[in-house]
Design a protein around this motif. Structure first.
Motif, PDB file in Angstrom:
ATOM      1  N   ALA A  40      -2.392  88.401  -9.244  1.00 22.76           N
ATOM      2  CA  ALA A  40      -0.890  88.376  -9.650  1.00 22.76           C
ATOM      3  C   ALA A  40      -0.577  87.438 -10.714  1.00 22.76           C
ATOM      4  O   ALA A  40       0.009  87.696 -11.764  1.00 22.76           O
ATOM      5  N   VAL A  41      -1.276  86.231 -10.575  1.00 25.04           N
ATOM      6  CA  VAL A  41      -1.322  85.001 -11.618  1.00 25.04           C
ATOM      7  C   VAL A  41      -2.029  85.414 -12.844  1.00 25.04           C
ATOM      8  O   VAL A  41      -1.382  85.201 -14.029  1.00 25.04           O
ATOM      9  N   GLY A  42      -3.047  86.297 -12.649  1.00 28.00           N
ATOM     10  CA  GLY A  42      -3.674  86.587 -13.812  1.00 28.00           C
ATOM     11  C   GLY A  42      -3.070  87.869 -14.736  1.00 28.00           C
ATOM     12  O   GLY A  42      -2.876  87.806 -16.055  1.00 28.00           O
ATOM     13  N   ASN A  43      -2.293  88.767 -14.031  1.00 26.33           N
ATOM     14  CA  ASN A  43      -1.533  89.755 -14.877  1.00 26.33           C
ATOM     15  C   ASN A  43      -0.426  89.102 -15.206  1.00 26.33           C
ATOM     16  O   ASN A  43      -0.015  89.681 -16.325  1.00 26.33           O
ATOM     17  N   GLY A  44       0.387  88.304 -14.611  1.00 26.29           N
ATOM     18  CA  GLY A  44       1.615  87.531 -15.051  1.00 26.29           C
ATOM     19  C   GLY A  44       1.256  86.902 -16.516  1.00 26.29           C
ATOM     20  O   GLY A  44       2.022  86.645 -17.155  1.00 26.29           O
ATOM     21  N   SER A  45       0.075  85.986 -16.488  1.00 23.40           N
ATOM     22  CA  SER A  45      -0.473  85.322 -17.633  1.00 23.40           C
ATOM     23  C   SER A  45      -0.706  86.181 -18.895  1.00 23.40           C
ATOM     24  O   SER A  45       0.001  85.985 -19.730  1.00 23.40           O
ATOM     25  N   LYS A  46      -1.412  87.275 -18.423  1.00 25.08           N
ATOM     26  CA  LYS A  46      -1.622  88.149 -19.592  1.00 25.08           C
ATOM     27  C   LYS A  46      -0.343  88.864 -20.227  1.00 25.08           C
ATOM     28  O   LYS A  46      -0.297  88.946 -21.250  1.00 25.08           O
ATOM     29  N   GLN A  47       0.471  89.209 -19.189  1.00 26.04           N
ATOM     30  CA  GLN A  47       1.759  89.837 -19.728  1.00 26.04           C
ATOM     31  C   GLN A  47       2.668  88.776 -20.448  1.00 26.04           C
ATOM     32  O   GLN A  47       3.152  89.042 -21.612  1.00 26.04           O
ATOM     33  N   ALA A  48       2.568  87.596 -20.166  1.00 24.82           N
ATOM     34  CA  ALA A  48       3.435  86.500 -20.873  1.00 24.82           C
ATOM     35  C   ALA A  48       2.965  86.025 -22.275  1.00 24.82           C
ATOM     36  O   ALA A  48       3.473  86.256 -23.240  1.00 24.82           O
ATOM     37  N   ILE A  49       1.452  86.188 -22.282  1.00 24.65           N
ATOM     38  CA  ILE A  49       0.725  86.007 -23.539  1.00 24.65           C
ATOM     39  C   ILE A  49       1.136  87.023 -24.477  1.00 24.65           C
ATOM     40  O   ILE A  49       1.038  87.079 -25.667  1.00 24.65           O
ATOM     41  N   THR A  50       0.624  88.453 -23.913  1.00 19.03           N
ATOM     42  CA  THR A  50       1.100  89.721 -24.495  1.00 19.03           C
ATOM     43  C   THR A  50       2.368  89.321 -25.321  1.00 19.03           C
ATOM     44  O   THR A  50       2.675  89.739 -26.452  1.00 19.03           O
ATOM     45  N   SER A  51       3.345  89.353 -24.375  1.00 22.08           N
ATOM     46  CA  SER A  51       4.857  89.194 -24.650  1.00 22.08           C
ATOM     47  C   SER A  51       5.079  88.035 -26.033  1.00 22.08           C
ATOM     48  O   SER A  51       5.787  88.484 -26.840  1.00 22.08           O
ATOM     49  N   SER A  52       4.293  87.009 -25.742  1.00 25.88           N
ATOM     50  CA  SER A  52       4.688  85.719 -26.628  1.00 25.88           C
ATOM     51  C   SER A  52       3.919  86.321 -28.059  1.00 25.88           C
ATOM     52  O   SER A  52       4.577  85.777 -29.124  1.00 25.88           O
ATOM     53  N   ILE A  53       2.743  86.758 -28.106  1.00 24.99           N
ATOM     54  CA  ILE A  53       2.305  87.133 -29.325  1.00 24.99           C
ATOM     55  C   ILE A  53       2.829  88.218 -30.224  1.00 24.99           C
ATOM     56  O   ILE A  53       2.668  88.153 -31.322  1.00 24.99           O
ATOM     57  N   GLU A  54       3.220  89.418 -29.195  1.00 23.70           N
ATOM     58  CA  GLU A  54       3.907  90.382 -29.898  1.00 23.70           C
ATOM     59  C   GLU A  54       5.323  89.812 -30.452  1.00 23.70           C
ATOM     60  O   GLU A  54       5.830  90.645 -31.431  1.00 23.70           O
ATOM     61  N   GLY A  55       6.033  88.796 -29.767  1.00 20.16           N
ATOM     62  CA  GLY A  55       7.204  88.487 -30.355  1.00 20.16           C
ATOM     63  C   GLY A  55       7.112  87.598 -31.814  1.00 20.16           C
ATOM     64  O   GLY A  55       8.061  87.370 -32.287  1.00 20.16           O
ATOM     65  N   MET A  56       5.765  87.040 -32.007  1.00 17.54           N
ATOM     66  CA  MET A  56       5.619  86.764 -33.325  1.00 17.54           C
ATOM     67  C   MET A  56       5.898  87.477 -34.515  1.00 17.54           C
ATOM     68  O   MET A  56       6.304  87.286 -35.495  1.00 17.54           O
ATOM     69  N   GLY A  57       5.864  88.826 -34.118  1.00 18.17           N
ATOM     70  CA  GLY A  57       6.304  89.816 -35.273  1.00 18.17           C
ATOM     71  C   GLY A  57       5.005  90.841 -35.570  1.00 18.17           C
ATOM     72  O   GLY A  57       3.737  90.288 -35.187  1.00 18.17           O
ATOM     73  N   THR A  58       5.303  91.812 -35.785  1.00 20.65           N
ATOM     74  CA  THR A  58       4.182  92.962 -35.579  1.00 20.65           C
ATOM     75  C   THR A  58       3.230  92.914 -37.168  1.00 20.65           C
ATOM     76  O   THR A  58       2.164  93.521 -37.280  1.00 20.65           O
ATOM     77  N   ASN A  59       3.850  92.249 -37.910  1.00 18.20           N
ATOM     78  CA  ASN A  59       2.971  92.011 -39.261  1.00 18.20           C
ATOM     79  C   ASN A  59       2.383  90.657 -39.328  1.00 18.20           C
ATOM     80  O   ASN A  59       1.974  90.528 -40.940  1.00 18.20           O
ATOM     81  N   LEU A  60       2.253  90.031 -38.641  1.00 20.02           N
ATOM     82  CA  LEU A  60       1.785  88.524 -38.678  1.00 20.02           C
ATOM     83  C   LEU A  60       0.252  88.459 -38.614  1.00 20.02           C
ATOM     84  O   LEU A  60      -0.440  88.826 -38.165  1.00 20.02           O
ATOM     85  N   LEU A  61      -0.150  87.598 -39.922  1.00 15.06           N
ATOM     86  CA  LEU A  61      -1.398  87.148 -39.775  1.00 15.06           C
ATOM     87  C   LEU A  61      -1.532  85.659 -39.936  1.00 15.06           C
ATOM     88  O   LEU A  61      -0.488  84.991 -40.052  1.00 15.06           O
ATOM     89  N   THR A  62      -2.476  85.033 -39.303  1.00 18.93           N
ATOM     90  CA  THR A  62      -2.518  83.616 -39.117  1.00 18.93           C
ATOM     91  C   THR A  62      -3.770  82.971 -39.871  1.00 18.93           C
ATOM     92  O   THR A  62      -4.896  83.491 -39.642  1.00 18.93           O
ATOM     93  N   LEU A  63      -3.528  82.252 -40.639  1.00 22.98           N
ATOM     94  CA  LEU A  63      -4.729  81.596 -41.429  1.00 22.98           C
ATOM     95  C   LEU A  63      -4.948  79.982 -40.891  1.00 22.98           C
ATOM     96  O   LEU A  63      -3.951  79.317 -40.909  1.00 22.98           O
ATOM     97  N   SER A  64      -6.070  79.813 -40.395  1.00 25.71           N
ATOM     98  CA  SER A  64      -6.312  78.492 -39.936  1.00 25.71           C
ATOM     99  C   SER A  64      -7.209  78.106 -40.985  1.00 25.71           C
ATOM    100  O   SER A  64      -8.492  78.633 -41.102  1.00 25.71           O
ATOM    101  N   LEU A  65      -7.617  76.662 -41.471  1.00 26.59           N
ATOM    102  CA  LEU A  65      -8.327  76.206 -42.350  1.00 26.59           C
ATOM    103  C   LEU A  65      -8.996  75.129 -41.183  1.00 26.59           C
ATOM    104  O   LEU A  65      -8.469  74.291 -40.557  1.00 26.59           O
ATOM    105  N   THR A  66     -10.289  75.659 -40.895  1.00 33.94           N
ATOM    106  CA  THR A  66     -11.108  74.874 -40.112  1.00 33.94           C
ATOM    107  C   THR A  66     -12.184  73.964 -40.483  1.00 33.94           C
ATOM    108  O   THR A  66     -13.015  73.257 -39.554  1.00 33.94           O
ATOM    109  N   GLY A  67     -12.205  73.823 -41.701  1.00 26.19           N
ATOM    110  CA  GLY A  67     -13.483  72.954 -42.401  1.00 26.19           C
ATOM    111  C   GLY A  67     -12.658  71.863 -42.933  1.00 26.19           C
ATOM    112  O   GLY A  67     -11.517  71.428 -42.524  1.00 26.19           O
ATOM    113  N   THR A  68     -13.424  71.205 -43.640  1.00 32.10           N
ATOM    114  CA  THR A  68     -13.137  69.877 -44.201  1.00 32.10           C
ATOM    115  C   THR A  68     -13.101  69.851 -45.815  1.00 32.10           C
ATOM    116  O   THR A  68     -12.689  68.910 -46.512  1.00 32.10           O
ATOM    117  N   LYS A  69     -13.634  70.890 -46.409  1.00 35.77           N
ATOM    118  CA  LYS A  69     -13.697  70.817 -47.769  1.00 35.77           C
ATOM    119  C   LYS A  69     -12.426  70.725 -48.598  1.00 35.77           C
ATOM    120  O   LYS A  69     -12.142  70.093 -49.503  1.00 35.77           O
TER     121      LYS A  69
END
Length: 395
Positions: A40-69
């Motif tokens: 129940a905890v796992g399913n609840g967490s999965k549902q909450a994460i899914t809802s949170s990500i979907e709430g960002m917008g269906t057309n969203l891309l995230t760019l992360s700069l991971t290096g140091t250059k």
């Protein structure tokens, strides 16, 4: 021997040793309830994460700069992206934490430095006042939009209806005075954290507040859901050229990739926790086998008498097997009840979402029955093989 008679005898045998039966059942009870709660905890967490990500917008891309250059995108880079027909908006996001204070009340809140397009890209709206403007960014104005959770902690005496009165008021962030220009709409809380415990200010102001000009995260809105792949290609091409083919310096994630990564992680953790909880079912089964073997020894003379007056081997085996199954069924039923009650109570005291599954409950109960049968067969078979003459002579 009739089944109903064997069932009555099983309940009588269990009731005659209440404490021993309770301790025997405890392992399966804990196992069943733990499995239900963990899933129940796992399913609840999965549902909450899914809802949170979907709430960002269906057309969203995230760019992360991971290096140091390179520590940030230049205005020329952002201009190149926004000129693409596949990309609608780009918003920088400089995050940090700060102490927000008013009078004697203070709160540690998340700080997001960004640009006006952030409201469209991340679907952020204001309940009162306005969102930050380009003029605020260009002039490094010390203005901010404040989340409702911050207001609750910094202005505990204000009701929700009075939040509007804060627009135009001054508040301190890390000792500096800021003008509140807007009150953010509540976005709620999920397992990934609160979206209301934050203040949003111009990125240029946040750079000065945080003492850095290194913006590492950018949100890119594709022109439409159908342009996600093309927008990803444009973004990857720009970054590939910028970093001379060094793909370790950046990472581009779409909403679907974020969702897939998050759900895979959650599922893995849930499966691990469930496996650990399920071990207690095996331990409980061993407990049932142990107690049934003890019962066989204690009732050796009874078995001999029953065999002497005509009881067949299958009757003796059925009696002890039914006792083991009754123990496991009672344990399974109690475990399911405790698991359900725990799932209903936990959300009242924690922010953890719980999503129960009827199928999981049924499988857990049937598994407890299988455990009773599996671990009850050997003691039942041993009892049925006793010779009447040896059983009657047993003291």
């Amino acid at each position: 021997m009739r089944f109903s008679q064997a069932l009555r005898m099983a309940f009588k045998a269990i009731a005659s040793n209440k404490m021993r039966s309770f301790l025997t059942m405890l392992g399966i009870v804990i196992g069943i309830s733990s499995v239900i709660i963990m899933l129940a905890v796992g399913n609840g967490s999965k549902q909450a994460i899914t809802s949170s990500i979907e709430g960002m917008g269906t057309n969203l891309l995230t760019l992360s700069l991971t290096g140091t250059k390179t520590t940030t995108l230049t205005s020329s880079d952002i201009s190149t992206l926004t000129k693409s027909k596949n990309i609608a908006n780009v918003a920088s996001d400089l995050t940090g934490t700060a102490t927000v204070k008013s009078g004697d009340e203070n709160e540690t809140a998340s700080v997001e430095g960004t640009v006006p397009s952030y409201s469209d890209v991340r679907d952020v709206t204001v309940a009162y006042g306005r969102f930050i403007t380009q003029d605020d960014v260009d002039n490094h104005y010390q203005v901010l939009d404040i989340g409702p959770e911050v207001i609750q902690n910094v202005y505990p005496n204000l009701s929700v209806k009075q939040y509007q009165s804060l627009v135009g008021q001054t508040i301190q962030v890390n000792g500096a005075n800021f003008l509140i220009v807007g009150i953010l709409e509540s976005k709620g809380t999920s397992t990934t954290g609160s979206s209301d415990n934050r203040v949003i200010m111009p990125v240029t102001t946040a750079e000065r507040l945080e003492g850095t000009t290194s913006v590492r995260t950018y949100y890119v809105e594709a022109a439409s859901a159908g342009k996600i792949d093309d927008a990803t290609t444009d973004l990857n091409n720009l970054m590939y050229d910028k970093f001379s083919g060094d793909t370790t310096q950046y990472r581009v994630l779409s909403e679907s990739e974020l969702l897939q990564t998050s759900t895979q992680t959650t599922s893995t953790m849930t499966n691990m926790l469930t496996a650990v909880a399920a071990i207690s079912l095996v331990v409980g089964g061993i407990g049932i086998m142990n107690i049934m073997l003890v019962s066989v020894v204690e009732r050796t003379r009874e078995i001999g008498i029953r065999k002497a007056i005509g009881a067949k081997r299958r009757d003796i085996m059925l009696q002890f097997l039914i006792e083991a199954v009754v123990l496991s069924c009672l344990s399974g039923a109690i475990g399911v009840i405790i698991g359900v009650v725990a799932c209903l109570i936990m959300p009242q005291f924690t922010k953890q979402a719980m999503v129960m599954s009827g199928g999981v409950m049924l499988i857990a109960f049937l598994f407890s029955v299988a455990v009773g049968i599996a671990f009850g067969l050997y003691p039942a078979a041993k009892a049925s093989k006793l010779r009447p003459i040896d059983a009657l002579r047993y003291e």
